[in-house]
Design a protein around this motif. Structure first.
Motif, PDB file in Angstrom:
ATOM      1  N   VAL A 139       6.073  -5.740  -0.260  1.00  0.00           N
ATOM      2  CA  VAL A 139       5.946  -6.680   0.844  1.00  0.00           C
ATOM      3  C   VAL A 139       4.516  -6.615   1.357  1.00  0.00           C
ATOM      4  CG1 VAL A 139       6.776  -7.258   3.165  1.00  0.00           C
ATOM      5  CG2 VAL A 139       8.362  -6.327   1.462  1.00  0.00           C
ATOM      6  N   ALA A 140       3.936  -7.759   1.692  1.00  0.00           N
ATOM      7  CA  ALA A 140       2.565  -7.790   2.191  1.00  0.00           C
ATOM      8  C   ALA A 140       2.441  -6.954   3.453  1.00  0.00           C
ATOM      9  CB  ALA A 140       2.139  -9.224   2.471  1.00  0.00           C
ATOM     10  N   MET A 141       1.318  -6.247   3.582  1.00  0.00           N
ATOM     11  CA  MET A 141       1.120  -5.318   4.677  1.00  0.00           C
ATOM     12  C   MET A 141       1.166  -6.022   6.033  1.00  0.00           C
ATOM     13  SD  MET A 141      -2.126  -2.807   5.389  1.00  0.00           S
ATOM     14  CE  MET A 141      -3.277  -4.166   5.184  1.00  0.00           C
ATOM     15  N   ASP A 142       0.427  -7.096   6.204  1.00  0.00           N
ATOM     16  CA  ASP A 142       0.321  -7.774   7.487  1.00  0.00           C
ATOM     17  C   ASP A 142       0.108  -9.257   7.263  1.00  0.00           C
ATOM     18  OD1 ASP A 142       0.489  -5.839   9.594  1.00  0.00           O
ATOM     19  OD2 ASP A 142      -1.439  -5.053   8.934  1.00  0.00           O
ATOM     20  N   GLY A 143       0.323  -9.998   8.341  1.00  0.00           N
ATOM     21  CA  GLY A 143      -0.051 -11.401   8.309  1.00  0.00           C
ATOM     22  C   GLY A 143      -1.552 -11.541   8.455  1.00  0.00           C
ATOM     23  N   PRO A 144      -2.098 -12.742   8.234  1.00  0.00           N
ATOM     24  CA  PRO A 144      -3.546 -12.936   8.342  1.00  0.00           C
ATOM     25  C   PRO A 144      -4.038 -12.698   9.756  1.00  0.00           C
ATOM     26  CG  PRO A 144      -2.394 -15.042   8.175  1.00  0.00           C
ATOM     27  CD  PRO A 144      -1.381 -13.980   7.902  1.00  0.00           C
ATOM     28  N   SER A 145      -5.218 -12.132   9.849  1.00  0.00           N
ATOM     29  CA  SER A 145      -5.827 -11.861  11.151  1.00  0.00           C
ATOM     30  C   SER A 145      -6.908 -12.891  11.431  1.00  0.00           C
ATOM     31  CB  SER A 145      -6.442 -10.464  11.162  1.00  0.00           C
ATOM     32  OG  SER A 145      -7.189 -10.267  12.336  1.00  0.00           O
ATOM     33  N   THR A 146      -7.045 -13.274  12.714  1.00  0.00           N
ATOM     34  CA  THR A 146      -8.090 -14.224  13.083  1.00  0.00           C
ATOM     35  C   THR A 146      -9.462 -13.560  13.047  1.00  0.00           C
ATOM     36  OG1 THR A 146      -7.690 -13.681  15.412  1.00  0.00           O
ATOM     37  CG2 THR A 146      -6.547 -15.605  14.525  1.00  0.00           C
ATOM     38  N   ASN A 147      -9.503 -12.243  13.154  1.00  0.00           N
ATOM     39  CA  ASN A 147     -10.761 -11.506  13.109  1.00  0.00           C
ATOM     40  C   ASN A 147     -10.854 -10.822  11.752  1.00  0.00           C
ATOM     41  OD1 ASN A 147     -12.857  -9.569  13.393  1.00  0.00           O
ATOM     42  ND2 ASN A 147     -12.652  -9.698  15.623  1.00  0.00           N
ATOM     43  N   ALA A 207     -13.314  -9.270  10.245  1.00  0.00           N
ATOM     44  CA  ALA A 207     -13.970  -7.969  10.230  1.00  0.00           C
ATOM     45  C   ALA A 207     -13.005  -6.868  10.656  1.00  0.00           C
ATOM     46  CB  ALA A 207     -15.191  -7.988  11.148  1.00  0.00           C
ATOM     47  N   LEU A 208     -12.261  -7.117  11.732  1.00  0.00           N
ATOM     48  CA  LEU A 208     -11.293  -6.129  12.198  1.00  0.00           C
ATOM     49  C   LEU A 208     -10.199  -5.895  11.165  1.00  0.00           C
ATOM     50  CD1 LEU A 208     -10.815  -6.995  15.985  1.00  0.00           C
ATOM     51  CD2 LEU A 208     -11.989  -5.026  14.994  1.00  0.00           C
ATOM     52  N   ARG A 209      -9.779  -6.966  10.495  1.00  0.00           N
ATOM     53  CA  ARG A 209      -8.745  -6.823   9.467  1.00  0.00           C
ATOM     54  C   ARG A 209      -9.253  -5.953   8.319  1.00  0.00           C
ATOM     55  NH1 ARG A 209      -4.159  -8.542   7.191  1.00  0.00           N
ATOM     56  NH2 ARG A 209      -4.125  -8.919   4.953  1.00  0.00           N
ATOM     57  N   ASN A 210     -10.511  -6.168   7.922  1.00  0.00           N
ATOM     58  CA  ASN A 210     -11.070  -5.371   6.826  1.00  0.00           C
ATOM     59  C   ASN A 210     -11.187  -3.898   7.204  1.00  0.00           C
ATOM     60  OD1 ASN A 210     -11.286  -7.615   5.191  1.00  0.00           O
ATOM     61  ND2 ASN A 210     -13.427  -8.016   5.724  1.00  0.00           N
ATOM     62  N   VAL A 211     -11.573  -3.622   8.451  1.00  0.00           N
ATOM     63  CA  VAL A 211     -11.669  -2.241   8.921  1.00  0.00           C
ATOM     64  C   VAL A 211     -10.288  -1.609   8.938  1.00  0.00           C
ATOM     65  CG1 VAL A 211     -12.169  -0.782  10.924  1.00  0.00           C
ATOM     66  CG2 VAL A 211     -13.769  -2.590  10.255  1.00  0.00           C
ATOM     67  N   LYS A 212      -9.305  -2.339   9.440  1.00  0.00           N
ATOM     68  CA  LYS A 212      -7.936  -1.819   9.497  1.00  0.00           C
ATOM     69  C   LYS A 212      -7.405  -1.545   8.093  1.00  0.00           C
ATOM     70  CE  LYS A 212      -3.267  -3.063  10.961  1.00  0.00           C
ATOM     71  NZ  LYS A 212      -2.403  -4.125  11.552  1.00  0.00           N
ATOM     72  N   LEU A 213      -7.655  -2.477   7.179  1.00  0.00           N
ATOM     73  CA  LEU A 213      -7.184  -2.315   5.810  1.00  0.00           C
ATOM     74  C   LEU A 213      -7.814  -1.092   5.156  1.00  0.00           C
ATOM     75  CD1 LEU A 213      -5.671  -3.312   3.313  1.00  0.00           C
ATOM     76  CD2 LEU A 213      -7.625  -4.820   2.815  1.00  0.00           C
ATOM     77  N   THR A 253      -6.260   6.453   4.380  1.00  0.00           N
ATOM     78  CA  THR A 253      -5.254   7.378   4.889  1.00  0.00           C
ATOM     79  C   THR A 253      -4.091   7.511   3.908  1.00  0.00           C
ATOM     80  OG1 THR A 253      -5.806   6.816   7.179  1.00  0.00           O
ATOM     81  CG2 THR A 253      -3.681   7.865   6.797  1.00  0.00           C
ATOM     82  N   GLU A 254      -3.632   6.381   3.392  1.00  0.00           N
ATOM     83  CA  GLU A 254      -2.499   6.416   2.463  1.00  0.00           C
ATOM     84  C   GLU A 254      -2.890   7.098   1.155  1.00  0.00           C
ATOM     85  OE1 GLU A 254       1.364   5.951   1.178  1.00  0.00           O
ATOM     86  OE2 GLU A 254       0.496   5.703   3.187  1.00  0.00           O
ATOM     87  N   TYR A 255      -4.136   6.903   0.717  1.00  0.00           N
ATOM     88  CA  TYR A 255      -4.595   7.570  -0.503  1.00  0.00           C
ATOM     89  C   TYR A 255      -4.601   9.080  -0.326  1.00  0.00           C
ATOM     90  CZ  TYR A 255      -7.673   9.138  -4.247  1.00  0.00           C
ATOM     91  OH  TYR A 255      -8.193   9.800  -5.323  1.00  0.00           O
ATOM     92  N   ALA A 256      -5.060   9.546   0.841  1.00  0.00           N
ATOM     93  CA  ALA A 256      -5.066  10.988   1.107  1.00  0.00           C
ATOM     94  C   ALA A 256      -3.643  11.543   1.053  1.00  0.00           C
ATOM     95  CB  ALA A 256      -5.689  11.257   2.475  1.00  0.00           C
ATOM     96  N   TYR A 296       0.821  -1.216   0.000  1.00  0.00           N
ATOM     97  CA  TYR A 296       0.000   0.000   0.000  1.00  0.00           C
ATOM     98  C   TYR A 296       0.857   1.270   0.000  1.00  0.00           C
ATOM     99  CZ  TYR A 296       1.177   0.730   4.907  1.00  0.00           C
ATOM    100  OH  TYR A 296       1.866   0.951   6.071  1.00  0.00           O
ATOM    101  N   HIS A 297       2.077   1.165   0.476  1.00  0.00           N
ATOM    102  CA  HIS A 297       2.983   2.309   0.615  1.00  0.00           C
ATOM    103  C   HIS A 297       3.772   2.591  -0.662  1.00  0.00           C
ATOM    104  CE1 HIS A 297       6.657   4.190   2.761  1.00  0.00           C
ATOM    105  NE2 HIS A 297       5.662   5.035   2.921  1.00  0.00           N
ATOM    106  N   MET A 298       3.732   1.658  -1.609  1.00  0.00           N
ATOM    107  CA  MET A 298       4.589   1.753  -2.785  1.00  0.00           C
ATOM    108  C   MET A 298       4.240   2.925  -3.715  1.00  0.00           C
ATOM    109  SD  MET A 298       7.306   0.356  -4.060  1.00  0.00           S
ATOM    110  CE  MET A 298       7.431  -1.333  -3.454  1.00  0.00           C
ATOM    111  N   PRO A 299       2.956   3.194  -4.055  1.00  0.00           N
ATOM    112  CA  PRO A 299       2.681   4.294  -4.986  1.00  0.00           C
ATOM    113  C   PRO A 299       3.218   5.641  -4.518  1.00  0.00           C
ATOM    114  CG  PRO A 299       0.754   2.887  -4.800  1.00  0.00           C
ATOM    115  CD  PRO A 299       1.718   2.428  -3.742  1.00  0.00           C
TER     116      PRO A 299
END
Length: 214
Positions: A177-185, A187-193, A199-202, A154-157
């Motif tokens: 490099v992949a942003m994070d490892g897989p999350s057990t939750n 829904a929380l992972r999708n919100v974080k992503l 934020t990065e787009y802004a 996500y940081h590359m552009p």
């Protein structure tokens, strides 16, 4: 190595000017306007696929390699690229000043590696803008004409936009490099992503506007 000390330095908060709430509100308002015009979709399309696990035979090569401020996984990947001969030297940009070369060598540069001979540490950068400035100085010192850039997908552009603005004559090969490892939750992972991407787009839009105006 003391795991409680972050490897990379972090930007200090600004004082004065608009309140945090006002800046956040303005930022999200700008993002919503630009998303309506399709800019956000273009940003998503510009994010490269993470290239892991490392395949040295297909990895890009260049004069040098730079890994930008971020997580430990980025350094590990950059070291693998260096060991595979995909660049002559590696710059780790934005290192926390409390971290020593010996600390990093203990974690990423065991016996028989190229850490001792071919890794340079940059302690000045605190932001991605600082990474670009630090990298530009290093490239000029080394006389390099091409770089492999290692950072999160996500940081590359934004990283490439800043690097190309500072060094228009240098060619860049992204290695995401992949942003994070897989999350057990999930829904929380999708919100974080979603939060990270917005934020990065802004920040990416602000970077582009700044370059066009200045």
């Amino acid at each position: 190595m003391n795991s409680s000390i972050p490897i990379f330095r972090h930007k200090k908060p600004r004082r004065g000017g608009l309140s945090v709430l006002a800046r956040v509100g303005m930022g999200f308002a700008l993002v919503l306007v630009l998303m309506a015009g399709g800019g956000f979709l273009s940003f998503l399309a510009a994010i490269p696929e993470p290239q892991q696990p490392l395949d040295a035979s297909s990895a890009p090569s260049a004069d040098g390699i730079v890994v930008l401020t971020g997580g430990r996984d980025r350094i590990a990947v950059a070291m693998q690229l260096l060991e595979a001969g995909r660049g002559a030297r590696l710059l780790i940009s934005g290192v926390n000043e409390e971290i020593t070369r010996e600390d990093l060598a203990a974690s990423f540069g065991g016996d028989g590696t190229r850490f001792g001979c071919c890794v340079d540490l940059g302690f000045a950068a605190r932001t991605t803008v600082g990474n670009a400035e630090e990298t530009a100085d290093w490239v000029a010192e080394q006389g390099f004409g091409s770089l492999v850039v290692v950072t999160s997908d996500y940081h590359m552009p934004r990283s490439l936009a800043l690097l190309r603005h500072r060094m228009p004559a240098v060619s860049f090969a992204p290695y995401a490099v992949a942003m994070d490892g897989p999350s057990t939750n999930r829904a929380l992972r999708n919100v974080k992503l979603a939060r990270i991407l917005v934020t990065e787009y802004a920040k990416y839009v602000v970077t582009l506007v700044h370059h066009r105006l200045g």
